[in-house]
Design a protein around this motif. Structure first.
Motif, mmCIF file in Angstrom:
data_model
loop_
_atom_site.group_PDB
_atom_site.id
_atom_site.type_symbol
_atom_site.label_atom_id
_atom_site.label_comp_id
_atom_site.label_asym_id
_atom_site.label_seq_id
_atom_site.Cartn_x
_atom_site.Cartn_y
_atom_site.Cartn_z
ATOM 1 N N ILE A 183 -128.336 16.249 -86.326
ATOM 2 C CA ILE A 183 -127.310 16.275 -87.377
ATOM 3 C C ILE A 183 -127.018 14.851 -87.858
ATOM 4 N N ASP A 184 -127.135 14.647 -89.194
ATOM 5 C CA ASP A 184 -126.815 13.316 -89.743
ATOM 6 C C ASP A 184 -125.354 13.245 -90.141
ATOM 7 N N THR A 185 -124.884 14.285 -90.849
ATOM 8 C CA THR A 185 -123.501 14.241 -91.343
ATOM 9 C C THR A 185 -122.812 15.550 -91.022
ATOM 10 N N LEU A 186 -121.577 15.440 -90.535
ATOM 11 C CA LEU A 186 -120.759 16.619 -90.234
ATOM 12 C C LEU A 186 -119.587 16.644 -91.196
ATOM 13 N N TYR A 187 -119.363 17.815 -91.797
ATOM 14 C CA TYR A 187 -118.217 17.994 -92.682
ATOM 15 C C TYR A 187 -117.281 19.024 -92.064
ATOM 16 N N ALA A 188 -115.989 18.836 -92.275
ATOM 17 C CA ALA A 188 -115.002 19.842 -91.867
ATOM 18 C C ALA A 188 -114.277 20.309 -93.120
ATOM 19 N N LEU A 189 -114.201 21.645 -93.310
ATOM 20 C CA LEU A 189 -113.521 22.219 -94.473
ATOM 21 C C LEU A 189 -112.357 23.066 -93.981
ATOM 22 N N PRO A 190 -111.112 22.695 -94.026
ATOM 23 C CA PRO A 190 -110.649 21.400 -94.535
ATOM 24 C C PRO A 190 -110.539 20.318 -93.460
ATOM 25 N N GLY A 191 -110.729 20.638 -92.165
ATOM 26 C CA GLY A 191 -110.441 19.653 -91.124
ATOM 27 C C GLY A 191 -108.968 19.293 -91.174
ATOM 28 N N ASN A 192 -108.620 18.129 -90.642
ATOM 29 C CA ASN A 192 -107.244 17.628 -90.781
ATOM 30 C C ASN A 192 -107.281 16.111 -90.642
ATOM 31 N N ALA A 193 -106.142 15.481 -90.927
ATOM 32 C CA ALA A 193 -106.110 14.009 -90.965
ATOM 33 C C ALA A 193 -106.452 13.393 -89.608
ATOM 34 N N GLY A 194 -106.145 14.123 -88.529
ATOM 35 C CA GLY A 194 -106.454 13.602 -87.192
ATOM 36 C C GLY A 194 -107.947 13.634 -86.913
ATOM 37 N N ILE A 195 -108.594 14.695 -87.394
ATOM 38 C CA ILE A 195 -110.055 14.802 -87.229
ATOM 39 C C ILE A 195 -110.710 13.673 -88.023
ATOM 40 N N GLU A 196 -110.213 13.470 -89.228
ATOM 41 C CA GLU A 196 -110.768 12.401 -90.075
ATOM 42 C C GLU A 196 -110.557 11.035 -89.414
ATOM 43 N N ALA A 197 -109.332 10.825 -88.887
ATOM 44 C CA ALA A 197 -109.022 9.522 -88.263
ATOM 45 C C ALA A 197 -109.905 9.265 -87.044
ATOM 46 N N SER A 198 -110.290 10.338 -86.350
ATOM 47 C CA SER A 198 -111.120 10.159 -85.154
ATOM 48 C C SER A 198 -112.558 9.812 -85.515
ATOM 49 N N GLY A 199 -112.917 9.997 -86.777
ATOM 50 C CA GLY A 199 -114.288 9.689 -87.202
ATOM 51 C C GLY A 199 -115.289 10.759 -86.798
ATOM 52 N N ASP A 200 -114.816 11.918 -86.369
ATOM 53 C CA ASP A 200 -115.742 12.949 -85.901
ATOM 54 C C ASP A 200 -116.318 13.789 -87.033
ATOM 55 N N ALA A 201 -115.731 13.736 -88.216
ATOM 56 C CA ALA A 201 -116.276 14.484 -89.361
ATOM 57 C C ALA A 201 -115.705 13.924 -90.652
ATOM 58 N N VAL A 202 -116.394 14.227 -91.728
ATOM 59 C CA VAL A 202 -115.867 13.931 -93.060
ATOM 60 C C VAL A 202 -115.074 15.172 -93.469
ATOM 61 N N CYS A 203 -113.791 15.008 -93.758
ATOM 62 C CA CYS A 203 -112.976 16.169 -94.118
ATOM 63 C C CYS A 203 -113.002 16.391 -95.626
ATOM 64 N N VAL A 204 -113.135 17.650 -95.995
ATOM 65 C CA VAL A 204 -113.280 18.023 -97.408
ATOM 66 C C VAL A 204 -112.138 18.987 -97.747
ATOM 67 N N PRO A 205 -111.394 18.726 -98.826
ATOM 68 C CA PRO A 205 -110.228 19.566 -99.119
ATOM 69 C C PRO A 205 -110.593 20.933 -99.701
ATOM 70 N N VAL A 206 -111.261 21.750 -98.904
ATOM 71 C CA VAL A 206 -111.564 23.136 -99.280
ATOM 72 C C VAL A 206 -110.936 23.996 -98.177
ATOM 73 N N GLY A 207 -110.047 24.900 -98.565
ATOM 74 C CA GLY A 207 -109.319 25.704 -97.577
ATOM 75 C C GLY A 207 -110.259 26.595 -96.776
#
Ligand code: AMP
Ligand code: GLY
Length: 427
Positions: free
Chosen positions: A25-49
């Motif tokens: 896996i090169d890139t991981l996206y989270a839809l929508p994830g949350n700000a904590g997931i984004e801050a941890s650097g574990d995924a790119v969060c995308v604002p899709v519910g």
């Protein structure tokens, strides 16, 4: 490959952290994830519910997503896997016709009855009048369950006829869970230790993961309201090798065969909520997905590559794929907003400790304030997780991580793992 995970809680954070270890896996996206997931650097969060099916399909198409993991119950029941698969995106997760095993308790109870899978005896009611009539003579306590999804809150244990009447009134007449209360199941009250078993299945082969124990009530000593889960430990010491063998034979394999026979093959993670009753293990509930916060203690013990296992589930090669777990123990302590699951405040500055394996923090509810700082954003805020060779060490270490999580109205149960430890001490 680019992989997206649908959902935005602690469970999804744990799935992302585990997938991140895959060399494919090169890139991981989270839809929508949350700000904590984004801050941890574990995924790119995308604002899709998480329930936005057209949004997820469009994002996947436009961004060359090669594989999707649909984690929460709603999108699964609504058919997100069907829609993504039709758009050519292979998915981990059941199609809607199999997700109904969680989406309708009337379906799951009749499946179990038809195929002889042990569960509490029950009656189904589609009108309040007939349910109220039954409430006058049924055995007590009686368990009243809304048919459809209800955020884990659709189960009411009624000790008295008055409580049963109230439960029927609020679910079927006041419709506190909306159309999920169009039908109800009224079932026998069972007793015994509870065990959660998550299992990978490709529809034919089933490979159970290490067992776990949830702590569903809000307060110490299993008091207070039912919540989504205030903490977990794995493995569950009540679930011995002998009981595991019985469950495989009487519950896990029959369930997979039953779903096949019904033309609803189940591919994904099937969650068995079990009660070890004096008459043997019985199914309390099925979920069509990973549990939250069970996932936070189970995946850190997985030794095999999660992405390889997920692909094997999707492509029907699970029988040939290694799924092994470490012999260690793990514990997750949920840091919640005081007052959860009822009224609670959010928006307080959230400070996460920096952790290193075998410790971790999985963020369930966090946002960014307008000035960019991390703030609390939900009832359950953070899961503090540790893995250690013994359960006592794992519990102690998880509480040390939880102590280092800081926000104003933080509330944790103080007794996660206590029941499991006393079980181990009594052996
Ligand atoms: P569920 O949402 O189906 O997991 O139910 C929530 C909780 O209610 C379970 O974890 C059990 O503790 C309890 N419960 C559900 N069904 C029964 C039953 N038939 N007998 C006793 N307790 C039950
Ligand atoms: N922890 C229970 C669930 O995920 O439903």
């Amino acid at each position: 490959m680019k992989v997206m995970v649908i959902g935005g809680g602690g469970r999804e954070h744990a799935i992302l952290k585990s997938l991140k270890q895959s060399p494919e896996i090169d890139t991981l996206y989270a839809l929508p994830g949350n700000a904590g997931i984004e801050a941890s650097g574990d995924a790119v969060c995308v604002p899709v519910g998480a329930k936005d099916i057209p949004g997820a399909v469009a994002f996947a198409r436009e961004n060359g997503i090669g594989f999707a993991v649909v984690a929460p119950d709603d999108p699964l029941v609504l058919g997100m896997v069907d829609a993504l698969e039709e758009a050519g995106i292979p998915c981990f997760g059941p199609r809607a016709n199999a997700a109904i095993i969680e989406g309708s308790k009337v379906f799951s109870k009749s499946l179990m009855k038809k195929y002889g899978i042990p569960t509490a005896s029950y009656e189904v009611f589609r009108s309040p009048e007939s349910a109220l009539e039954y409430a006058e003579t049924c055995p007590l306590p009686i368990v009243v369950k809304a048919d459809g999804l209800a955020l884990g809150k659709g189960v009411l244990i009624c000790e008295t006829r008055e409580a049963a009447r109230e439960a029927i009134h609020s679910i079927m007449e006041e419709k506190v869970f909306g159309t999920s209360g169009n039908a109800i199941v009224m079932e026998e009250f069972l007793t015994g230790p509870e065990v959660s078993v998550l299992a990978f299945t490709d529809g034919v082969c089933i490979k159970p993961m290490v067992s776990s124990m949830d702590h569903k009530r809000a307060l110490d000593g299993d008091r207070g309201l039912n919540t989504g889960g205030m903490g977990t430990i794995a493995p569950n010491p009540y679930y011995t090798a002998e009981i595991a063998a019985i469950c495989r034979k009487t519950i896990f394999e029959p369930t997979i065969r039953a779903m096949q026979a019904e033309g609803r093959p189940f591919q994904g993670c099937l969650y068995f909520g079990l009660m070890l009753t004096p008459d043997g293990p019985k199914v309390i509930e099925y979920n069509c997905r990973f549990g939250d916060p069970e996932t936070q203690v189970v995946l850190p013990l997985l030794k095999s590559d999660l992405f390889s296992v997920m692909k094997a589930v999707r492509f029907g090669t699970l029988a040939e794929t290694d799924v092994s777990f470490s012999a260690d123990c793990s514990c997750c302590v949920i840091c919640a907003s005081e007052g959860y699951p009822k009224h609670y405040e959010t928006g307080f500055p959230l400070i996460l400790p920096s952790t290193e394996a075998p410790d971790a923090v999985y963020v369930s509810g966090a946002k960014r304030s307008p000035d960019g700082t991390l703030i609390t954003g939900g009832g359950r805020v953070v899961g503090a997780v540790s893995v250690r060779p013994t359960l006592q060490e794992a519990v102690d270490a998880a509480y040390r991580v939880a102590d280092a999580v800081s926000f104003q109205n933080k509330f944790c149960r103080g007794d996660i793992g206590k029941r499991a430890l006393s079980c181990l001490n009594s052996i």
